[in-house]
Design an enzyme around this catalytic site. Structure first.
Site, short mmCIF file in Angstrom:
data_model
loop_
_atom_site.label_atom_id
_atom_site.label_comp_id
_atom_site.label_asym_id
_atom_site.label_seq_id
_atom_site.Cartn_x
_atom_site.Cartn_y
_atom_site.Cartn_z
N LYS A 35 0.84 -1.20 0.00
CA LYS A 35 0.00 0.00 0.00
C LYS A 35 0.88 1.25 0.00
O LYS A 35 2.09 1.17 0.11
CB LYS A 35 -0.93 -0.01 1.22
CG LYS A 35 -0.18 -0.04 2.55
CD LYS A 35 -1.13 -0.12 3.72
CE LYS A 35 -0.35 -0.18 5.03
NZ LYS A 35 -1.23 -0.15 6.21
N TYR A 255 18.47 29.25 6.96
CA TYR A 255 17.28 29.94 7.45
C TYR A 255 17.26 29.98 8.97
O TYR A 255 17.52 28.98 9.65
CB TYR A 255 16.01 29.25 6.95
CG TYR A 255 15.68 29.53 5.51
CD1 TYR A 255 15.45 30.83 5.07
CD2 TYR A 255 15.59 28.49 4.59
CE1 TYR A 255 15.13 31.08 3.75
CE2 TYR A 255 15.27 28.73 3.26
CZ TYR A 255 15.05 30.04 2.85
OH TYR A 255 14.74 30.29 1.54
#
Length: 359
Positions: A35, A255
């Site tokens: 899945k 950042y």
């Protein structure tokens, strides 16, 4: 620049891992769980490689239909079952096996007439409390299903473990005992064991086992790697070093300026970021392989790039190959550093990453 990020899928390793599971549970049939796009590896690619699997488990009808459209003929089980009556003729038409996990589904099946017998697993909730019929109603619901001529006999019996990945937790033994008591005397195949159950709980290996994460070379147990169980990593997520900056002591990186250089140093820039599926919150110190040598991540991960400390690797050069997980660098280790689990990292590799296969 042609973006150098690639997920290399080793189909030979995938087949090897299935063989390990088949040897581990030699008396069981194997339902390979593929899945979520084969845990990020490519569902059709995985299914075509796993020809020795006795069947496949998926989450939805859409996933099953994709496999049938690709020519996959092995049994396919819909692990989440069905929600509406209209789904049942399609499920039967494509010879899918359906999981019945709630009373409402039994009621739908009683109101339905199907020309093609439907294969069913009756899922029993033994303690996970996610999907599964209650223990005290399991036998009565089994009987109701058993009386329907459009339900293929015998009905399979299934449960799912909550804590099998913790071998010191006795809940798994309790779940096994509850399952055995609820199903005593009933005919039909049994399936209890997921990846952790297959490896860690011998008594859980019944007629079918359902390996998932182990097929992709990953340990289901914390603080352990797949290699410790003879598994091989299937996905290697790789890129290249695209710049080397010489940064002065006291200068901040990235950042938020969250990491400061403790000395004059070389900082490598890797073409890999959260836009590719690398975890944004991976902590400084998370290992990265540059030219085969481990170096630590520093600063915040950007959308398209990440920073590495090259002080341990003075010979690094622009263009050097980089591996962020896979061969030689277990994804389990990266996940632990990022405060998550390997399943999430593998499933979150994004669509802009090129996929390639090796055998």
């Amino acid at each position: 620049m042609i973006r150098p990020v690639e997920a290399r899928i080793n189909l030979g390793a995938l087949q090897h891992n299935l063989d390990v599971m088949r040897r581990t549970a030699a008396s069981s049939q194997c339902m390979a769980i593929i899945k979520a796009n084969g845990y990020g590896h490519g569902m059709v690619r995985v299914a075509r490689a796993l020809t020795k699997a006795n069947g496949f488990g998926v989450a939805s009808f859409e996933e099953a239909l994709g496999l049938r459209d690709a020519g996959v003929t092995q049994p396919i089980t819909l692990l989440s079952g069905f929600l509406e009556t209209a789904e049942l003729p399609l499920i039967a038409r494509h010879a899918l096996t359906v999981t019945v996990h709630h009373r409402f589904q039994v009621e739908i099946l009683e109101r339905t007439r199907l020309d093609t017998p439907l294969r069913v697993w009756l899922k029993i909730d033994t303690g996970m409390h996610r999907l599964g019929v209650l223990l005290d109603e399991a036998r009565a619901l089994w009987q109701r299903l058993n009386e329907l001529p459009w339900i293929e006999q015998p009905i399979g019996l299934l449960t799912h473990f909550a804590c099998a990945d913790d071998r010191d937790n006795h809940m798994t033994l309790e779940q096994i005992a509850r399952f055995d008591a609820a199903t005593a005397g009933l005919p039909g195949a049994r399936s209890l064991a997921n990846s952790a159950g297959t490896i860690g709980w011998q008594h859980a290996r019944r007629d079918w086992v359902r390996p998932g994460i182990v097929l992709y070379g990953v340990s289901p147990f914390a603080q352990m790697s797949g290699a410790q169980f003879g598994l091989r990593p299937v996905m290697t997520l790789k890129s290249r070093l695209i710049a080397i900056n010489h940064v002065k002591r006291g200068e901040a990186i990235g950042y938020g300026a969250t990491w400061t250089c403790p000395e004059d140093m070389a900082v490598g820039i890797v073409a890999m970021g959260y836009g590719d599926g690398y975890p944004r919150h991976a902590a400084p110190g998370t290992p990265v392989l540059v030219g085969g040598q481990r170096v630590p991540l520093i600063g915040r991960v950007s959308m398209d790039s990440l920073y590495v400390d090259l002080r341990r690797h003075p010979g690094a050069a622009i263009g050097d190959p980089v591996i962020v997980w896979g061969e030689e660098l277990p994804v389990e280790e990266v996940a632990a550093a990022a405060g998550t689990i390997p399943y999430e990292l593998l499933c979150k590799v994004t669509g802009r990453v090129k996929f390639g296969e090796v055998t």
